[in-house]
Write a protein that holds these residues in place. Structure first.
Motif, PDB file in Angstrom:
ATOM      1  N   ARG A   1       4.606   0.463   8.095  1.00 30.76           N
ATOM      2  CA  ARG A   1       3.952   1.779   8.081  1.00 30.76           C
ATOM      3  C   ARG A   1       4.468   2.649   6.944  1.00 30.76           C
ATOM      4  O   ARG A   1       3.697   3.382   6.321  1.00 30.76           O
ATOM      5  CB  ARG A   1       4.171   2.480   9.420  1.00 30.76           C
ATOM      6  N   GLU A   2       5.749   2.583   6.683  1.00 32.57           N
ATOM      7  CA  GLU A   2       6.325   3.361   5.572  1.00 32.57           C
ATOM      8  C   GLU A   2       5.717   2.922   4.246  1.00 32.57           C
ATOM      9  O   GLU A   2       5.312   3.745   3.434  1.00 32.57           O
ATOM     10  CB  GLU A   2       7.842   3.197   5.549  1.00 32.57           C
ATOM     11  N   HIS A   3       5.631   1.623   4.040  1.00 39.68           N
ATOM     12  CA  HIS A   3       5.054   1.128   2.797  1.00 39.68           C
ATOM     13  C   HIS A   3       3.579   1.490   2.700  1.00 39.68           C
ATOM     14  O   HIS A   3       3.101   1.902   1.647  1.00 39.68           O
ATOM     15  CB  HIS A   3       5.247  -0.382   2.676  1.00 39.68           C
ATOM     16  N   LEU A   4       2.862   1.366   3.803  1.00 40.04           N
ATOM     17  CA  LEU A   4       1.438   1.712   3.824  1.00 40.04           C
ATOM     18  C   LEU A   4       1.223   3.178   3.490  1.00 40.04           C
ATOM     19  O   LEU A   4       0.260   3.526   2.795  1.00 40.04           O
ATOM     20  CB  LEU A   4       0.843   1.390   5.195  1.00 40.04           C
ATOM     21  N   SER A   5       2.110   4.047   3.933  1.00 39.50           N
ATOM     22  CA  SER A   5       1.954   5.484   3.682  1.00 39.50           C
ATOM     23  C   SER A   5       1.993   5.820   2.195  1.00 39.50           C
ATOM     24  O   SER A   5       1.536   6.884   1.783  1.00 39.50           O
ATOM     25  CB  SER A   5       3.034   6.279   4.426  1.00 39.50           C
ATOM     26  N   GLN A   6       2.501   4.922   1.397  1.00 39.03           N
ATOM     27  CA  GLN A   6       2.564   5.124  -0.054  1.00 39.03           C
ATOM     28  C   GLN A   6       1.310   4.619  -0.759  1.00 39.03           C
ATOM     29  O   GLN A   6       1.212   4.677  -1.980  1.00 39.03           O
ATOM     30  CB  GLN A   6       3.792   4.405  -0.614  1.00 39.03           C
ATOM     31  N   ASN A   7       0.344   4.110   0.008  1.00 38.28           N
ATOM     32  CA  ASN A   7      -0.889   3.547  -0.545  1.00 38.28           C
ATOM     33  C   ASN A   7      -2.092   4.220   0.115  1.00 38.28           C
ATOM     34  O   ASN A   7      -2.742   3.641   0.979  1.00 38.28           O
ATOM     35  CB  ASN A   7      -0.926   2.034  -0.299  1.00 38.28           C
ATOM     36  N   GLU A   8      -2.391   5.440  -0.298  1.00 35.11           N
ATOM     37  CA  GLU A   8      -3.441   6.229   0.346  1.00 35.11           C
ATOM     38  C   GLU A   8      -4.781   5.513   0.442  1.00 35.11           C
ATOM     39  O   GLU A   8      -5.500   5.671   1.418  1.00 35.11           O
ATOM     40  CB  GLU A   8      -3.623   7.565  -0.380  1.00 35.11           C
ATOM     41  N   HIS A   9      -5.131   4.735  -0.557  1.00 34.32           N
ATOM     42  CA  HIS A   9      -6.427   4.050  -0.545  1.00 34.32           C
ATOM     43  C   HIS A   9      -6.516   2.973   0.549  1.00 34.32           C
ATOM     44  O   HIS A   9      -7.608   2.521   0.873  1.00 34.32           O
ATOM     45  CB  HIS A   9      -6.737   3.456  -1.922  1.00 34.32           C
TER      46      HIS A   9
END
Length: 128
Positions: free
Chosen positions: A34-42
């Motif tokens: 989830r942390e990594h995903l939060s850095q990829n808005e698209h």
């Protein structure tokens, strides 16, 4: 993606245009994903993660076009039940992609000796 870990496959599938659910029973793995995903808005609208095991996934989570589970089946107590729980979530005609570590000396040297014992990138004892 069953046993999604840190989400590498989930995010790759999301980048290809798939809507993805990654599940993992490990709190730390889901937190990292989830942390990594939060850095990829698209990707936020395409990828989501849940901390759960396949057998505990809500019954409403069905009809998937395909499911993946990479390097997980060798860690479950009952592989047949595990696979059946995944298959129940896939729509008729859908696909299941599984992978597992080869049972060779090369795999042992690379995955266990190198990754577990020398580099420490996989917790020791994971493949016991």
């Amino acid at each position: 993606d069953v046993g999604s870990g840190g989400g590498l496959l989930c995010e790759s599938l999301g980048k290809l245009g798939c809507n993805v659910l990654g599940i993992d029973p490990t709190e730390t793995s889901v937190k990292v994903a989830r942390e990594h995903l939060s850095q990829n808005e698209h990707l936020l609208k395409r990828v989501r993660y849940e901390q759960t095991a396949i057998e505990d996934l809500a019954e409403t989570e069905t009809g998937f076009d395909f499911a993946t589970s990479m390097e997980v089946i060798e860690h479950v107590k009952n592989p047949a039940v595990f696979v059946n729980n995944i298959v129940k979530r896939i729509r008729p005609g859908g696909l299941l992609f599984l992978s597992t570590m080869a049972q060779t000396i090369e795999s042992y040297m690379i995955i266990i000796m190198m990754a577990e014992n020398i580099m420490g990138t996989i917790p020791q004892g994971t493949h016991d």
